[in-house]
Design a protein around this motif. Structure first.
Motif, PDB file in Angstrom:
ATOM      1  N   TYR A  21      53.057  25.194  64.592  1.00  0.00           N
ATOM      2  CA  TYR A  21      53.629  24.848  65.897  1.00  0.00           C
ATOM      3  C   TYR A  21      54.934  24.093  65.739  1.00  0.00           C
ATOM      4  CZ  TYR A  21      52.366  19.896  65.712  1.00  0.00           C
ATOM      5  OH  TYR A  21      52.293  18.578  65.372  1.00  0.00           O
ATOM      6  N   LYS A  22      55.751  24.121  66.792  1.00  0.00           N
ATOM      7  CA  LYS A  22      56.986  23.344  66.902  1.00  0.00           C
ATOM      8  C   LYS A  22      57.011  22.769  68.304  1.00  0.00           C
ATOM      9  CE  LYS A  22      59.766  26.224  63.851  1.00  0.00           C
ATOM     10  NZ  LYS A  22      60.973  27.039  63.720  1.00  0.00           N
ATOM     11  N   THR A  23      57.764  21.701  68.481  1.00  0.00           N
ATOM     12  CA  THR A  23      57.896  21.115  69.819  1.00  0.00           C
ATOM     13  C   THR A  23      59.367  21.037  70.212  1.00  0.00           C
ATOM     14  OG1 THR A  23      57.974  18.861  68.948  1.00  0.00           O
ATOM     15  CG2 THR A  23      55.805  19.713  69.601  1.00  0.00           C
ATOM     16  N   GLN A  24      59.572  20.988  71.517  1.00  0.00           N
ATOM     17  CA  GLN A  24      60.902  20.813  72.098  1.00  0.00           C
ATOM     18  C   GLN A  24      60.732  19.875  73.285  1.00  0.00           C
ATOM     19  OE1 GLN A  24      62.385  24.149  74.352  1.00  0.00           O
ATOM     20  NE2 GLN A  24      64.499  23.721  73.731  1.00  0.00           N
ATOM     21  N   THR A  29      57.223  18.450  77.434  1.00  0.00           N
ATOM     22  CA  THR A  29      57.286  18.995  76.080  1.00  0.00           C
ATOM     23  C   THR A  29      56.907  20.473  76.095  1.00  0.00           C
ATOM     24  OG1 THR A  29      56.629  16.850  75.179  1.00  0.00           O
ATOM     25  CG2 THR A  29      56.474  18.723  73.702  1.00  0.00           C
ATOM     26  N   ASN A  30      57.735  21.285  75.443  1.00  0.00           N
ATOM     27  CA  ASN A  30      57.389  22.677  75.182  1.00  0.00           C
ATOM     28  C   ASN A  30      56.755  22.737  73.798  1.00  0.00           C
ATOM     29  OD1 ASN A  30      58.253  24.163  77.472  1.00  0.00           O
ATOM     30  ND2 ASN A  30      60.374  24.020  76.785  1.00  0.00           N
ATOM     31  N   TYR A  31      55.620  23.388  73.703  1.00  0.00           N
ATOM     32  CA  TYR A  31      54.964  23.626  72.425  1.00  0.00           C
ATOM     33  C   TYR A  31      55.079  25.111  72.124  1.00  0.00           C
ATOM     34  CZ  TYR A  31      52.899  18.997  72.841  1.00  0.00           C
ATOM     35  OH  TYR A  31      52.718  17.640  72.967  1.00  0.00           O
ATOM     36  N   ARG A  46      54.248  29.806  74.242  1.00  0.00           N
ATOM     37  CA  ARG A  46      55.038  28.651  74.677  1.00  0.00           C
ATOM     38  C   ARG A  46      54.230  27.973  75.772  1.00  0.00           C
ATOM     39  NH1 ARG A  46      60.487  30.049  76.937  1.00  0.00           N
ATOM     40  NH2 ARG A  46      59.411  30.148  78.924  1.00  0.00           N
ATOM     41  N   TYR A  75      62.139  29.359  68.936  1.00  0.00           N
ATOM     42  CA  TYR A  75      62.127  28.990  70.339  1.00  0.00           C
ATOM     43  C   TYR A  75      62.398  30.225  71.170  1.00  0.00           C
ATOM     44  CZ  TYR A  75      62.445  24.317  68.382  1.00  0.00           C
ATOM     45  OH  TYR A  75      62.194  23.176  67.671  1.00  0.00           O
TER      46      TYR A  75
END
Length: 76
Positions: A21-24, A29-31, A46, A75
């Motif tokens: 996973y990544k976050t923004q 927060t978008n995961y 997302r 993303y």
């Protein structure tokens, strides 16, 4: 999120396990999550989690099917 995706895809997934996973950070927060859906099938999700004061839960914003284990999690 599994039941929501199964309904949208009209398909049942034997496994539904996050492998990366990544976050923004946005107004929440978008995961971005890479999911092993079983039988060599992967998908990218997302999920948006709003700020705590909104008192709303996380929601599925978008997803991509037809991914492989080696596809980079970007993303989208």
């Amino acid at each position: 999120m599994k039941p929501e995706i199964e309904q949208k895809e009209n398909k049942s997934y034997p496994i539904f396990s996050a492998v990366e996973y990544k976050t923004q950070v946005v107004a929440g927060t978008n995961y971005f999550i890479k999911v092993d859906a079983g039988q060599g099938e992967f998908m990218h999700l997302r999920i948006f989690k709003p700020l705590p004061q909104s008192s709303e839960g996380p929601s599925l914003s978008s997803y991509q099917t037809g991914k492989t284990a080696s596809d980079p999690l970007n993303y989208f």
